[in-house]
Motif scaffolding. Structure first.
Motif, short mmCIF file in Angstrom:
data_model
loop_
_atom_site.label_atom_id
_atom_site.label_comp_id
_atom_site.label_asym_id
_atom_site.label_seq_id
_atom_site.Cartn_x
_atom_site.Cartn_y
_atom_site.Cartn_z
N ILE A 201 0.78 -1.34 -0.11
CA ILE A 201 0.04 -0.09 0.02
C ILE A 201 0.88 1.17 0.04
O ILE A 201 0.40 2.51 -0.24
CB ILE A 201 -1.04 0.10 1.11
CG1 ILE A 201 -0.12 -0.04 2.68
CG2 ILE A 201 -1.76 -1.20 1.07
CD1 ILE A 201 -1.08 0.13 3.69
N LEU A 202 2.12 0.99 0.51
CA LEU A 202 3.09 2.53 0.23
C LEU A 202 2.97 3.10 -1.13
O LEU A 202 2.76 4.11 -1.14
CB LEU A 202 4.36 1.96 0.81
CG LEU A 202 4.95 2.01 2.04
CD1 LEU A 202 6.15 1.84 2.26
CD2 LEU A 202 4.41 3.41 2.67
N PRO A 203 3.08 2.28 -2.28
CA PRO A 203 2.90 3.08 -3.65
C PRO A 203 1.60 3.69 -3.62
O PRO A 203 1.77 4.62 -4.53
CB PRO A 203 3.03 1.88 -4.47
CG PRO A 203 3.75 0.66 -3.83
CD PRO A 203 3.37 0.98 -2.50
N VAL A 204 0.47 3.28 -3.06
CA VAL A 204 -0.74 3.76 -3.39
C VAL A 204 -0.71 5.15 -2.62
O VAL A 204 -1.39 6.06 -2.88
CB VAL A 204 -1.88 2.89 -2.91
CG1 VAL A 204 -3.29 3.57 -2.87
CG2 VAL A 204 -1.93 1.56 -3.47
N LEU A 205 -0.12 5.08 -1.20
CA LEU A 205 -0.17 6.49 -0.51
C LEU A 205 0.80 7.24 -1.10
O LEU A 205 0.12 8.61 -1.34
CB LEU A 205 0.84 6.01 0.91
CG LEU A 205 1.07 7.25 1.69
CD1 LEU A 205 -0.37 7.76 2.24
CD2 LEU A 205 1.81 6.43 3.02
N LEU A 206 1.93 6.83 -1.98
CA LEU A 206 2.55 7.89 -2.67
C LEU A 206 1.90 8.52 -3.83
O LEU A 206 1.81 9.70 -4.06
CB LEU A 206 4.07 7.23 -3.03
CG LEU A 206 5.19 8.03 -4.00
CD1 LEU A 206 5.27 9.43 -2.99
CD2 LEU A 206 6.03 7.03 -4.42
N ILE A 207 1.47 7.72 -4.66
CA ILE A 207 0.94 8.16 -5.88
C ILE A 207 -0.52 8.90 -5.57
O ILE A 207 -0.88 9.87 -6.16
CB ILE A 207 0.33 6.78 -6.81
CG1 ILE A 207 1.82 6.00 -7.36
CG2 ILE A 207 -0.35 7.26 -8.14
CD1 ILE A 207 1.45 4.79 -7.94
N GLY A 208 -1.50 8.45 -4.83
CA GLY A 208 -2.54 9.03 -4.34
C GLY A 208 -2.30 10.38 -3.58
O GLY A 208 -2.98 11.01 -3.87
N GLY A 209 -1.34 10.36 -2.76
CA GLY A 209 -1.07 11.62 -2.01
C GLY A 209 -0.48 12.52 -3.00
O GLY A 209 -0.84 13.73 -2.94
N ILE A 210 0.36 12.10 -3.86
CA ILE A 210 0.59 13.41 -4.95
C ILE A 210 -0.47 13.73 -5.79
O ILE A 210 -0.52 14.90 -6.07
CB ILE A 210 1.95 12.68 -5.66
CG1 ILE A 210 3.33 12.50 -4.95
CG2 ILE A 210 2.43 13.64 -6.94
CD1 ILE A 210 4.25 11.59 -5.62
N ILE A 211 -1.20 12.93 -6.33
CA ILE A 211 -2.09 13.47 -7.12
C ILE A 211 -3.48 14.30 -6.32
O ILE A 211 -3.68 15.44 -6.61
CB ILE A 211 -3.16 12.32 -7.59
CG1 ILE A 211 -2.27 11.34 -8.58
CG2 ILE A 211 -4.49 12.77 -8.35
CD1 ILE A 211 -2.94 10.26 -9.33
N ALA A 212 -3.52 13.86 -5.04
CA ALA A 212 -4.43 14.81 -4.21
C ALA A 212 -3.80 16.04 -3.90
O ALA A 212 -4.68 17.26 -3.86
CB ALA A 212 -4.52 13.91 -2.87
N LEU A 213 -2.56 16.13 -3.45
CA LEU A 213 -2.09 17.58 -3.53
C LEU A 213 -1.95 18.46 -4.74
O LEU A 213 -2.11 19.37 -4.59
CB LEU A 213 -0.74 17.26 -2.82
CG LEU A 213 -0.29 16.84 -1.56
CD1 LEU A 213 0.92 16.77 -1.18
CD2 LEU A 213 -1.11 17.66 -0.57
N ILE A 214 -2.00 17.77 -5.84
CA ILE A 214 -2.13 18.43 -7.06
C ILE A 214 -3.37 19.18 -7.20
O ILE A 214 -3.37 20.08 -7.77
CB ILE A 214 -1.49 17.50 -8.19
CG1 ILE A 214 0.12 17.20 -8.20
CG2 ILE A 214 -1.77 18.21 -9.60
CD1 ILE A 214 0.47 16.00 -9.39
#
Length: 353
Positions: free
Chosen positions: A218-231
């Motif tokens: 789930i770490l890749p999901v945290l990284l990808i989802g978090g970046i998109i959310a901030l964008i």
């Protein structure tokens, strides 16, 4: 050439003068700093709890001065640290997903557990257990993503056909009905194909038994989802003022909704595949965060992440303290807070029907 006055949108100026639309960066910064410190401390306390008596000093040594010959260090590294970290990450996922859903739909009742997302994920996991035994952790996450999309799609489809169009309460009712139906299908599949014992964990919701492999997935999901959310945070802020306002300000609303939906499906799908059906985190936390920091999603999303992670770590601690040595389902702990809050919101929004 002069711009016609009717083309000049006055809505953002009007909203910017309203107290509830002002952002509070000082409060948000305080939440990020103090909340992060409290979450780290809560994770440490969570690691101390269990059948073996372990204090905070031993936890510190087990993390930063690991000795594989000590049983207490093995327990910390192999059992309790993954559990505490998973609880924090799942809380982040659910809180951020709920905040994005509420911002994009302007629906204060929107959350993964109410809008059919969580139950859709659980249904697809039941199908995976029944028809594809031995599915890997990654496979379960993929099934969960698909189910999340199906559940949310059905809810919005049903809500859009209702007389008078979509409204917060109508979407909540549609989500509740679809969720109950999917939950019934999940139970039927689990009983008929004799996988009820495997599914019982997902019904109750919890992080017991999680391992480092779950963290790795789930770490890749945290990284990808978090970046998109901030964008998309600033775009969600404008979209939360209304779609007409957002389009008038030049926002590409369709793209924002697509990216927001991807984040919700990724985070909710990953959360359900690991921790099962943990409800109401995505409903309660965004409301508390907006009350504290205002309606700027640049602050709402990271603050919701911190508060959501803190809430679920504390809920996991509570789940072990209510009836030791047995564990109360973590979903029951969050529901004790979430159900009264949901009823309050439904009653308030129902006045607009």
């Amino acid at each position: 050439m002069a711009i016609p006055k009717e083309r000049i949108s006055k809505v953002p100026r009007r909203h910017s003068n309203r107290k509830e639309y002002k952002s509070r960066p000082l409060m948000a910064s305080l939440i990020l700093i103090v909340g992060t410190a409290m979450m780290i401390l809560s994770i440490g306390v969570s690691v101390t709890l269990g059948a073996a008596d372990i204090n905070l000093k031993t936890v510190w040594d087990g993390i930063f001065d690991y000795n594989p010959d000590l049983t207490s260090h093995q327990i910390i590294q192999e059992l309790r640290m993954p559990r505490a970290l998973i609880a924090a990450i799942i809380g982040v996922f659910l809180a951020v997903s709920g905040a994005i859903m509420q911002g994009m739909t302007r629906n204060p009742l929107a959350s993964p557990s109410i809008m059919g997302v969580t139950d859709g994920s659980a249904l697809m996991i039941a199908i995976a257990f029944a028809f594809f035994p031995g599915t890997s952790h990654l496979g379960l996450m993929i099934f969960s993503f698909i189910g999340a999309g199906i559940g949310a799609g059905i809810v919005f489809l049903i809500g859009s056909f209702s007389k008078g169009g979509l409204s917060p309460v109508k979407l909540a009712l549609a989500g509740t009905a679809v969720g109950a139906l999917m939950s019934a299908f999940s139970s039927g599949i689990a009983i008929h194909f004799e996988v009820a014992q495997d599914m019982s964990f997902w019904y109750a919701g919890g992080v017991a038994g999680t391992q480092w492999i779950h963290v790795q997935f789930i770490l890749p999901v945290l990284l990808i989802g978090g970046i998109i959310a901030l964008i998309i945070a600033r775009s969600v802020t404008v979209l939360s003022l209304g779609e007409r306002v957002a389009k008038g300000l030049g926002q590409r609303t369709t793209m924002v909704k697509i990216l927001g939906t991807i984040v919700v499906l990724l985070m909710t799908g990953a959360a359900v595949s690991v921790a099962g059906s943990v409800g109401f985190v995505g409903l309660v936390i965004p409301h508390i965060t907006r009350f504290l920091v205002g309606l700027d999603y640049k602050w709402i999303l990271p603050c919701s992440a911190i508060l959501g992670g803190l809430l679920l770590v504390l809920a996991d601690i509570g789940a072990r303290m209510v009836n030791p040595p047995y564990e109360t389902p973590i979903g029951a702990i969050t529901a004790m807070v979430g159900v009264p809050f949901f009823l309050y919101l439904a009653r308030r929004e129902g006045r607009g029907l």
